[in-house]
Design a protein around this motif. Structure first.
Motif, PDB file in Angstrom:
ATOM      1  N   ASP A   1     -22.823 -32.883 -14.378  1.00  0.00           N
ATOM      2  CA  ASP A   1     -21.512 -32.941 -13.715  1.00  0.00           C
ATOM      3  C   ASP A   1     -20.666 -34.156 -14.094  1.00  0.00           C
ATOM      4  O   ASP A   1     -19.743 -34.516 -13.370  1.00  0.00           O
ATOM      5  CB  ASP A   1     -21.657 -32.870 -12.185  1.00  0.00           C
ATOM      6  CG  ASP A   1     -22.241 -31.555 -11.727  1.00  0.00           C
ATOM      7  OD1 ASP A   1     -21.929 -30.511 -12.337  1.00  0.00           O
ATOM      8  OD2 ASP A   1     -23.020 -31.574 -10.750  1.00  0.00           O
TER       9      ASP A   1
ATOM     10  N   ALA B   1     -16.962 -33.266 -14.423  1.00  0.00           N
ATOM     11  CA  ALA B   1     -16.317 -33.056 -13.119  1.00  0.00           C
ATOM     12  C   ALA B   1     -15.982 -34.397 -12.470  1.00  0.00           C
ATOM     13  O   ALA B   1     -14.919 -34.551 -11.861  1.00  0.00           O
ATOM     14  CB  ALA B   1     -17.209 -32.220 -12.208  1.00  0.00           C
TER      15      ALA B   1
ATOM     16  N   LYS C   1     -12.160 -35.724 -11.499  1.00  0.00           N
ATOM     17  CA  LYS C   1     -11.830 -36.264 -10.170  1.00  0.00           C
ATOM     18  C   LYS C   1     -11.234 -37.662 -10.300  1.00  0.00           C
ATOM     19  O   LYS C   1     -10.225 -37.982  -9.674  1.00  0.00           O
ATOM     20  CB  LYS C   1     -13.073 -36.283  -9.281  1.00  0.00           C
ATOM     21  CG  LYS C   1     -12.785 -36.783  -7.879  1.00  0.00           C
ATOM     22  CD  LYS C   1     -14.036 -36.840  -7.037  1.00  0.00           C
ATOM     23  CE  LYS C   1     -13.793 -37.315  -5.627  1.00  0.00           C
ATOM     24  NZ  LYS C   1     -12.893 -38.418  -5.459  1.00  0.00           N
TER      25      LYS C   1
END
Length: 122
Positions: free
Chosen positions: A20, A23, A27
């Motif tokens: 991740d 991701a 963010k």
């Protein structure tokens, strides 16, 4: 070799190749950029594109700070006391230093999104 993040890598972003990590980069970029960027699906779905937008955004902030620093003493001298004007100039200098670190971090993450991998130096 385990995932490695070089000096200057943002704490909020997992190291490249960690689960991740992309991701976490998206963010972080969205938190860093203007809130309007969240509206654009193409930026949220394509981390490399978002990274490029973030680089341009941070560089624009750097240019604004340099412009402000170059004129703050003249722009404020008739409206503020000398200590206030100097404090404003010092604030621009602090922001310039902060943005230098942010620009490095944004660049490192962008390079990783483009496939670069970092290795610890001995």
């Amino acid at each position: 070799m385990p995932a490695y993040a070089p000096p200057g890598w943002p704490r909020e972003v997992l190291p490249p190749d960690a689960p991740d990590w992309e991701a976490s980069a998206v963010k972080w970029f969205l938190d860093l950029c203007p809130p309007e960027y969240r509206r654009y699906e193409g930026l949220r779905r394509h981390p490399v594109v978002l990274a490029r937008f973030a680089v341009v955004h941070v560089e624009a902030d750097q240019a604004a700070v340099k412009r402000g620093l170059s004129s703050v003493r003249v722009d404020l001298r008739d409206y503020c006391t000398p200590p206030v004007v100097e404090a404003a100039a010092q604030t621009f200098l602090l922001e310039d230093a902060r943005l230098t670190g942010v620009r490095r971090a944004v660049g490192l993450v962008e390079e990783a999104l483009r496939g670069r991998r970092y290795r610890p130096r001995l």
